[in-house]
Design an enzyme around this catalytic site. Structure first.
Site, mmCIF file in Angstrom:
data_model
loop_
_atom_site.group_PDB
_atom_site.id
_atom_site.type_symbol
_atom_site.label_atom_id
_atom_site.label_comp_id
_atom_site.label_asym_id
_atom_site.label_seq_id
_atom_site.Cartn_x
_atom_site.Cartn_y
_atom_site.Cartn_z
ATOM 1 N N SER A 9 0.827 -1.206 0.000
ATOM 2 C CA SER A 9 0.000 0.000 0.000
ATOM 3 C C SER A 9 0.860 1.255 0.000
ATOM 4 O O SER A 9 1.635 1.497 0.934
ATOM 5 C CB SER A 9 -0.910 0.014 1.224
ATOM 6 O OG SER A 9 -1.423 1.316 1.390
ATOM 7 N N HIS A 34 -1.219 -1.206 -4.208
ATOM 8 C CA HIS A 34 -2.488 -0.862 -3.575
ATOM 9 C C HIS A 34 -2.560 0.656 -3.403
ATOM 10 O O HIS A 34 -1.666 1.273 -2.817
ATOM 11 C CB HIS A 34 -2.572 -1.574 -2.225
ATOM 12 C CG HIS A 34 -3.882 -1.451 -1.542
ATOM 13 N ND1 HIS A 34 -4.998 -2.183 -1.902
ATOM 14 C CD2 HIS A 34 -4.269 -0.685 -0.497
ATOM 15 C CE1 HIS A 34 -5.998 -1.876 -1.105
ATOM 16 N NE2 HIS A 34 -5.588 -0.959 -0.240
ATOM 17 N N ASP A 36 -4.631 3.664 -1.894
ATOM 18 C CA ASP A 36 -5.641 4.013 -0.885
ATOM 19 C C ASP A 36 -6.115 5.443 -1.082
ATOM 20 O O ASP A 36 -5.347 6.389 -0.866
ATOM 21 C CB ASP A 36 -5.036 3.887 0.517
ATOM 22 C CG ASP A 36 -4.957 2.441 0.967
ATOM 23 O OD1 ASP A 36 -5.974 1.746 0.887
ATOM 24 O OD2 ASP A 36 -3.864 2.018 1.391
ATOM 25 N N MET A 38 -8.544 8.433 0.090
ATOM 26 C CA MET A 38 -9.341 8.933 1.217
ATOM 27 C C MET A 38 -9.577 10.420 1.028
ATOM 28 O O MET A 38 -8.662 11.143 0.605
ATOM 29 C CB MET A 38 -8.574 8.749 2.531
ATOM 30 C CG MET A 38 -8.001 7.366 2.729
ATOM 31 S SD MET A 38 -7.015 7.346 4.242
ATOM 32 C CE MET A 38 -6.426 5.659 4.215
ATOM 33 N N HIS A 67 -8.357 1.273 -3.932
ATOM 34 C CA HIS A 67 -9.260 1.094 -2.784
ATOM 35 C C HIS A 67 -9.881 2.451 -2.473
ATOM 36 O O HIS A 67 -9.221 3.313 -1.881
ATOM 37 C CB HIS A 67 -8.431 0.551 -1.606
ATOM 38 C CG HIS A 67 -9.222 0.337 -0.357
ATOM 39 N ND1 HIS A 67 -8.610 0.074 0.861
ATOM 40 C CD2 HIS A 67 -10.551 0.316 -0.113
ATOM 41 C CE1 HIS A 67 -9.539 -0.091 1.787
ATOM 42 N NE2 HIS A 67 -10.724 0.069 1.230
ATOM 43 N N MET A 69 -11.913 4.714 -0.424
ATOM 44 C CA MET A 69 -12.543 4.909 0.885
ATOM 45 C C MET A 69 -13.197 6.279 0.892
ATOM 46 O O MET A 69 -12.848 7.167 1.665
ATOM 47 C CB MET A 69 -11.489 4.795 2.000
ATOM 48 C CG MET A 69 -11.041 3.362 2.231
ATOM 49 S SD MET A 69 -9.495 3.289 3.146
ATOM 50 C CE MET A 69 -8.347 3.497 1.807
ATOM 51 N N MET A 138 -11.703 -5.688 5.392
ATOM 52 C CA MET A 138 -10.867 -4.780 6.189
ATOM 53 C C MET A 138 -10.584 -5.434 7.535
ATOM 54 O O MET A 138 -11.509 -5.806 8.263
ATOM 55 C CB MET A 138 -11.576 -3.443 6.416
ATOM 56 C CG MET A 138 -11.620 -2.522 5.207
ATOM 57 S SD MET A 138 -10.040 -2.187 4.417
ATOM 58 C CE MET A 138 -9.091 -1.469 5.755
ATOM 59 N N GLY A 143 -8.684 4.029 7.273
ATOM 60 C CA GLY A 143 -8.334 5.438 7.459
ATOM 61 C C GLY A 143 -6.852 5.664 7.693
ATOM 62 O O GLY A 143 -6.334 6.718 7.346
ATOM 63 N N PHE A 144 -6.191 4.695 8.260
ATOM 64 C CA PHE A 144 -4.792 4.911 8.644
ATOM 65 C C PHE A 144 -3.973 3.637 8.451
ATOM 66 O O PHE A 144 -4.480 2.531 8.652
ATOM 67 C CB PHE A 144 -4.704 5.340 10.113
ATOM 68 C CG PHE A 144 -5.522 6.560 10.402
ATOM 69 C CD1 PHE A 144 -4.991 7.830 10.172
ATOM 70 C CD2 PHE A 144 -6.826 6.442 10.845
ATOM 71 C CE1 PHE A 144 -5.767 8.963 10.408
ATOM 72 C CE2 PHE A 144 -7.607 7.574 11.081
ATOM 73 C CZ PHE A 144 -7.066 8.832 10.859
ATOM 74 N N GLY A 145 -2.698 3.841 8.124
ATOM 75 C CA GLY A 145 -1.770 2.723 8.106
ATOM 76 C C GLY A 145 -1.253 2.459 9.510
ATOM 77 O O GLY A 145 -1.481 3.252 10.434
ATOM 78 N N GLY A 146 -0.602 1.329 9.669
ATOM 79 C CA GLY A 146 0.106 1.056 10.913
ATOM 80 C C GLY A 146 -0.753 0.624 12.092
ATOM 81 O O GLY A 146 -0.285 0.648 13.228
ATOM 82 N N ASP A 176 -6.883 -6.432 4.159
ATOM 83 C CA ASP A 176 -6.194 -5.139 4.237
ATOM 84 C C ASP A 176 -6.208 -4.622 5.670
ATOM 85 O O ASP A 176 -7.278 -4.393 6.248
ATOM 86 C CB ASP A 176 -6.925 -4.166 3.297
ATOM 87 C CG ASP A 176 -6.256 -2.804 3.199
ATOM 88 O OD1 ASP A 176 -5.183 -2.608 3.800
ATOM 89 O OD2 ASP A 176 -6.822 -1.941 2.504
ATOM 90 N N GLY A 177 -5.016 -4.413 6.224
ATOM 91 C CA GLY A 177 -4.906 -3.789 7.539
ATOM 92 C C GLY A 177 -4.174 -4.655 8.537
ATOM 93 O O GLY A 177 -4.615 -5.753 8.871
ATOM 94 N N GLY A 178 -3.031 -4.166 8.992
ATOM 95 C CA GLY A 178 -2.298 -4.873 10.031
ATOM 96 C C GLY A 178 -1.640 -6.169 9.582
ATOM 97 O O GLY A 178 -1.324 -7.026 10.415
ATOM 98 N N GLY A 198 1.017 -2.221 4.085
ATOM 99 C CA GLY A 198 1.532 -0.859 3.951
ATOM 100 C C GLY A 198 2.778 -0.667 4.776
ATOM 101 O O GLY A 198 3.907 -0.744 4.272
ATOM 102 N N SER A 199 2.578 -0.451 6.084
ATOM 103 C CA SER A 199 3.731 -0.168 6.945
ATOM 104 C C SER A 199 4.708 -1.341 6.986
ATOM 105 O O SER A 199 5.918 -1.130 7.118
ATOM 106 C CB SER A 199 3.262 0.201 8.351
ATOM 107 O OG SER A 199 2.346 -0.742 8.834
HETATM 108 C C1 DX5 Z 1 -6.237 1.547 5.715
HETATM 109 C C2 DX5 Z 1 -5.822 1.269 4.291
HETATM 110 C C3 DX5 Z 1 -4.748 0.267 4.207
HETATM 111 C C4 DX5 Z 1 -3.460 0.687 4.867
HETATM 112 C C5 DX5 Z 1 -2.834 -0.548 5.430
HETATM 113 O O1 DX5 Z 1 -7.396 2.270 5.727
HETATM 114 O O2 DX5 Z 1 -6.903 0.788 3.537
HETATM 115 O O3 DX5 Z 1 -4.515 -0.161 2.885
HETATM 116 O O4 DX5 Z 1 -2.561 1.325 4.000
HETATM 117 O O5 DX5 Z 1 -1.743 -0.190 6.184
HETATM 118 P P1 DX5 Z 1 -1.028 -1.240 7.144
HETATM 119 O O6 DX5 Z 1 -0.624 -2.414 6.303
HETATM 120 O O7 DX5 Z 1 0.100 -0.471 7.703
HETATM 121 O O8 DX5 Z 1 -2.049 -1.653 8.188
HETATM 122 ZN ZN ZN Z 2 -6.457 -0.144 1.533
#
Ligand code: DX5
Ligand code: ZN
Length: 218
Positions: A9, A34, A36, A38, A67, A69, A138, A143-146, A176-178, A198-199
């Site tokens: 991501s 990917h 994202d 927003m 994606h 959002m 999800m 909304g946020f990475g990490g 997607d996520g974590g 992502g992170s």
């Molecule tokens: C969150 C995004 C994800 C995000 C994942 O809303 O849709 O794609 O970038 O980030 P990580 O992998 O760090 O959880």
């Molecule tokens: Zn995403």
């Protein structure tokens, strides 16, 4: 475990050097990028739009996994369609007329995805599963990475894979996520075909090596 595809991501990439980030992921064997999107309404954050995505068109060979959002995603589909757009995913929670929007995505030659927030049950997709190429589960609140992977997502993925088997459908399951090197194999074993990270990818000092490490997981 069937081998999963990896979609790093860009949200966690170096925004001052996105092209290089994308190239590093590509070098490490990423399957998709990917993207994202927003806009501060559907989720409490603002990322970037289609111009930023398209600025990578001549830099990386990777296809885009978009994606959205955002609210009213149907109004913005065309903006995100280009030669390298492989998937566009919209949120079930943001669509009054999901069927119409998914048809629109497909009519533009792009694979259509639908996503569920952690609190939205799988039954919300019952009538639409025959019309999608991808379901994005999800595993954090968007909304946020990490953020940390929500453990109950594993059971949701398994139940979705079971529905797919029972109904003999062929959409892909994306998560997607974590996602980390530590939990990726379990998520894939639960039934995920595409993992977004992502992170865990762009937070590494060597992005290509980290991407490769994901792809080499057993
Ligand atoms: C969150 C995004 C994800 C995000 C994942 O809303 O849709 O794609 O970038 O980030 P990580 O992998 O760090 O959880
Ligand atoms: Zn995403």
């Amino acid at each position: 475990m069937d081998k999963f595809k990896l979609a790093p991501s860009l949200l966690s990439a170096d925004f001052s050097n996105l092209g290089n980030s994308a190239l590093e992921a590509e070098k490490g064997g990423a399957d998709l990028l990917h993207v994202d999107v927003m806009a501060g309404h559907f989720v409490p954050n603002i990322s970037f739009g289609s111009a930023v995505m398209k600025s990578l068109n001549d830099i990386t060979a990777l296809n885009y996994d978009v994606h959205l959002m955002i609210e009213n995603p149907g109004d913005y589909i065309e903006d995100f369609v280009c030669e390298k757009t492989e998937y566009i995913t919209v949120h079930q929670e943001a669509c009054l007329h999901a069927h119409r929007i998914l048809q629109k995505i497909r009519s533009l030659g792009v694979k259509a995805g639908i996503s569920l927030n952690p609190a939205t049950p799988l039954c919300m997709l019952e009538e639409i599963l025959t019309d999608v190429d991808l379901v994005l589960i999800m595993s954090v609140n968007p909304g946020f990475g990490g953020q940390k992977f929500i453990p109950s997502s594993l059971d949701k993925i398994k139940r979705l894979a079971e529905v797919r088997r029972e109904r003999d459908l062929d959409f892909l399951i994306e998560v997607d996520g974590g996602v980390t090197l530590e939990n990726a194999s379990d998520i894939a074993r639960a039934g995920a075909d595409i993992l977004v990270a992502g992170s865990a990818v762009f937070g590494a000092s060597d992005v290509a090596a980290r991407t490769r490490a994901f792809k080499e997981l057993k």
